[in-house]
Scaffold this active site. Structure first.
Site, PDB file in Angstrom:
ATOM      1  N   THR A   1       0.875  -1.185   0.000  1.00 24.28           N
ATOM      2  CA  THR A   1       0.000   0.000   0.000  1.00 24.28           C
ATOM      3  C   THR A   1       0.910   1.232   0.000  1.00 24.28           C
ATOM      4  O   THR A   1       2.090   1.138   0.341  1.00 24.28           O
ATOM      5  CB  THR A   1      -0.893   0.024   1.249  1.00 24.28           C
TER       6      THR A   1
ATOM      7  N   LYS B   1     -15.042  17.831   9.491  1.00 23.70           N
ATOM      8  CA  LYS B   1     -16.041  17.770  10.553  1.00 23.70           C
ATOM      9  C   LYS B   1     -16.348  19.196  11.004  1.00 23.70           C
ATOM     10  O   LYS B   1     -15.566  19.826  11.686  1.00 23.70           O
ATOM     11  CB  LYS B   1     -15.527  16.914  11.701  1.00 23.70           C
TER      12      LYS B   1
ATOM     13  N   GLU C   1      -5.920  -3.567  -1.029  1.00 23.34           N
ATOM     14  CA  GLU C   1      -6.336  -4.685  -0.171  1.00 23.34           C
ATOM     15  C   GLU C   1      -7.478  -5.492  -0.773  1.00 23.34           C
ATOM     16  O   GLU C   1      -7.871  -6.519  -0.234  1.00 23.34           O
ATOM     17  CB  GLU C   1      -6.766  -4.150   1.202  1.00 23.34           C
TER      18      GLU C   1
ATOM     19  N   TRP D   1     -20.709  16.407   8.876  1.00 28.82           N
ATOM     20  CA  TRP D   1     -19.570  16.083   8.020  1.00 28.82           C
ATOM     21  C   TRP D   1     -19.748  16.725   6.645  1.00 28.82           C
ATOM     22  O   TRP D   1     -20.828  16.692   6.073  1.00 28.82           O
ATOM     23  CB  TRP D   1     -19.434  14.556   7.855  1.00 28.82           C
TER      24      TRP D   1
END
Ligand code: ADP
Length: 541
Positions: free
Chosen positions: A186, A439, A331, A444
């Site tokens: 990754t 936030k 992944e 959000w």
């Protein structure tokens, strides 16, 4: 009672065997590092993959030993995909855009034995080889006469000399389909990179799924151009799905600029292309001023980061190319969702269809997903409620290589780190990376939404939204903007442009004009870097 069907392991060698037997004359075309175009067939590729396998046997490489690559998309890299994995070794594709320190770290962590690299990366290999303690053979992906005399890399051989002495006959071994086949680290934006270790089974199942009509819809009638790199998440599995379907393959090599990609699409009659938004931005940027059109391109898969609506509209309206928005991650091998409409959506007005196309799409069979709240309680699929996106399935990681980071699973599900909504029809939409979401006053704000509106403005080339600390609201969004060459827009004009397009409190507090937005190794905006660059920034009073 067990079924009475034959028990054959799903192995990657089976894919290239199939392509050779059933699509022997189908072309694989590559733009090489040297700049010229190379063309041959699946039959040729299969024979040379077997030469690779013989070369690895000749070195005495063991089952599961790692063979690394630092290479562009091209035919030699394709041969390594099959020769390495097919013979039971693990292909470790390294992202050359990573920092040299990270590359050395990764090669040591993976315990790579062989490193095959394109000549563009010779300086990089010269810089790191002394630190790569496990590599015992360096192979330059070039002809023997292209190898410079004194590279300083001990025992360096050219790929053509390395495989040239080997026969093209080889008996692919049969083994447990759960054996490791390839690995990909990754990007490691936080901490050291961790590796996903794919298996023959997961890769083959992913190759089947990726080819489905509602996924990449790959067939023997396609000529596919993976602009997505083979050095990162297996070019979204296209090198495998192409062999499985017999699609013609067109590899762009190192030339990813708009002009080179456009010319390749036209010359090779590409019907299908896959890439991240930044690459398509360069392509459209080249085509529009020159008034160019596509003559064969029908579909393009866009993923890796959110595809701006303006891009979907440009491909569709100006060029007649269908955009399939896709989502996935290292992944997940990487495909998780693809956005194709359902039958009931066919008769919707275009604007309604567009709203659906903007979403990252529906699950592919093999990927189960859910959204959960902070306590892990599953949230409703109403298209409004957002939560942490969790996935599971046979091509999703269970744990990382060498157990790095402990067990990532939560009750058997992999937390993706993305925040999303899912609607009643199962269409998932990414709100944000959980670390990028802004936030503000307990609510959000999606940085993706803020960016999408900015890039819809004709003067804006690129936009990145980040949160800035605010005494009252915790955080407020600001948007960093790169203007198109020669175009002008003021802060006030851009803020006005947001009005009516989003809720008032979601309009950014400020616009900061920048020359460039930092881009990471996988073509995504590096918000960590942007935050660093703007660390002295103060919100307007
Ligand atoms: P890849 O390079 O295949 O995208 P990475 O593992 O580097 O894989 O990154 C995965 C992350 O990229 C996802 O978790 C998600 O945050 C982001 N991503 C991928 N596709 C999309 C998309 N279509 N829209 C928004 N974000 C995306």
């Amino acid at each position: 009672m067990l079924g009475l069907m034959q028990d054959q392991p799903l192995l990657i060698s089976g894919l290239i065997d199939f392509a050779e037997r059933h699509h022997a004359d189908v072309e694989i075309v590559s733009r090489r590092v040297e700049g010229d175009i190379h063309r041959y067939t699946y039959k040729d590729a299969a024979g040379r993959s077997r030469q690779v396998a013989n070369a690895l046997d000749a070195m005495g490489l063991q089952f599961s030993d790692r063979v690394a690559t630092l290479a562009w998309n091209g035919y030699r890299h394709f041969e390594l995909y099959y020769g390495v994995s097919g013979s039971g070794r693990v292909l470790h594709t390294i992202n050359p855009r990573l920092h040299p320190d990270q590359i050395a770290w990764i090669a040591n962590h993976a315990e790579d034995q062989v490193l095959c690299f394109d000549m563009s990366f010779l300086p990089l290999v010269q810089a790191v080889h002394a630190r790569c303690s496990t590599i015992r053979q360096y192979v330059a992906l070039c002809d023997a006469d292209k190898l410079p005399a004194d590279t300083g890399i001990p025992g360096l051989v050219s790929y053509e000399a390395w495989i040239g002495q080997q026969p093209s006959s080889y008996h692919w071994p049969s083994f447990d389909e759960n054996s490791a086949s390839s690995m990909c680290y990754t990007s490691g934006t936080t901490g050291n990179p961790k590796a996903a270790l794919y298996s023959h089974r997961s890769t083959t199942l992913h190759a089947y799924a990726a080819a489905l009509p509602d996924v990449m819809s790959l067939s023997a009638r396609d000529a596919v151009l993976p602009v997505v790199p083979m050095f990162h998440v297996n070019a979204w599995g296209i090198p495998y799905s192409a062999s499985l379907t017999g699609a013609k393959l067109v590899f762009p090599g190192p030339a990813l600029d708009g002009k080179s990609i456009y010319e390749l699409i036209e010359a090779e009659k590409v019907t299908y292309a896959a890439g991240v938004p930044t690459v398509w931005q360069m392509l459209l940027g080249h085509m529009k001023p020159a008034g160019l059109k596509f003559s064969t391109l029908k579909r393009t898969v866009i993923g890796g980061s959110a595809c701006p609506p303006a891009m979907i509209a440009a491909f569709n309206d100006d060029y007649g190319v269908e955009v399939l928005h896709a989502w996935g991650m290292t992944e997940m091998s990487p495909l998780g969702t693809l956005c194709t409409l359902k039958n009931k959506h066919q008769s919707l007005p275009d604007a309604e269809k567009m709203k659906i196309r903007l979403k990252q799409g529906r699950s592919i069979f093999g990927v189960d997903m859910k959204i959960v709240d902070a306590e892990g309680v599953e949230l409703p699929w109403d298209g409004k409620t957002y939560g942490d996106l969790h996935v599971r399935g046979p091509w999703v990681v269970r744990e990382y290589f060498k157990g790095e980071g402990g067990s990532p699973l939560v009750n058997g599900w992999f937390p993706t780190g993305d925040v999303a909504t899912i609607d009643a029809d199962g269409f998932m939409q990414i709100t944000d990376r959980s670390k990028d979401v802004i936030k503000s006053g307990g609510e959000w704000i999606s940085s993706i939404d803020v960016e999408n509106i900015a890039v819809a403005h004709p003067a804006v080339a690129m936009a990145a939204c980040i949160g800035v600390a605010h005494p009252k609201w915790d955080e407020r969004p600001i948007v960093a903007v790169v203007k198109k060459p020669g175009a002008e827009v003021t802060r006030e004009e851009l803020l006005k442009f947001y009005e009516g397009k989003t809720a008032k409190w979601q309009i950014p507090d400020d616009v900061v004009f920048v020359d460039a937005i930092p881009i990471g190794a996988t073509g995504k905006m590096l918000k960590t870097k942007l935050r660093e660059l703007l660390k002295d920034y103060k919100l307007p009073a």
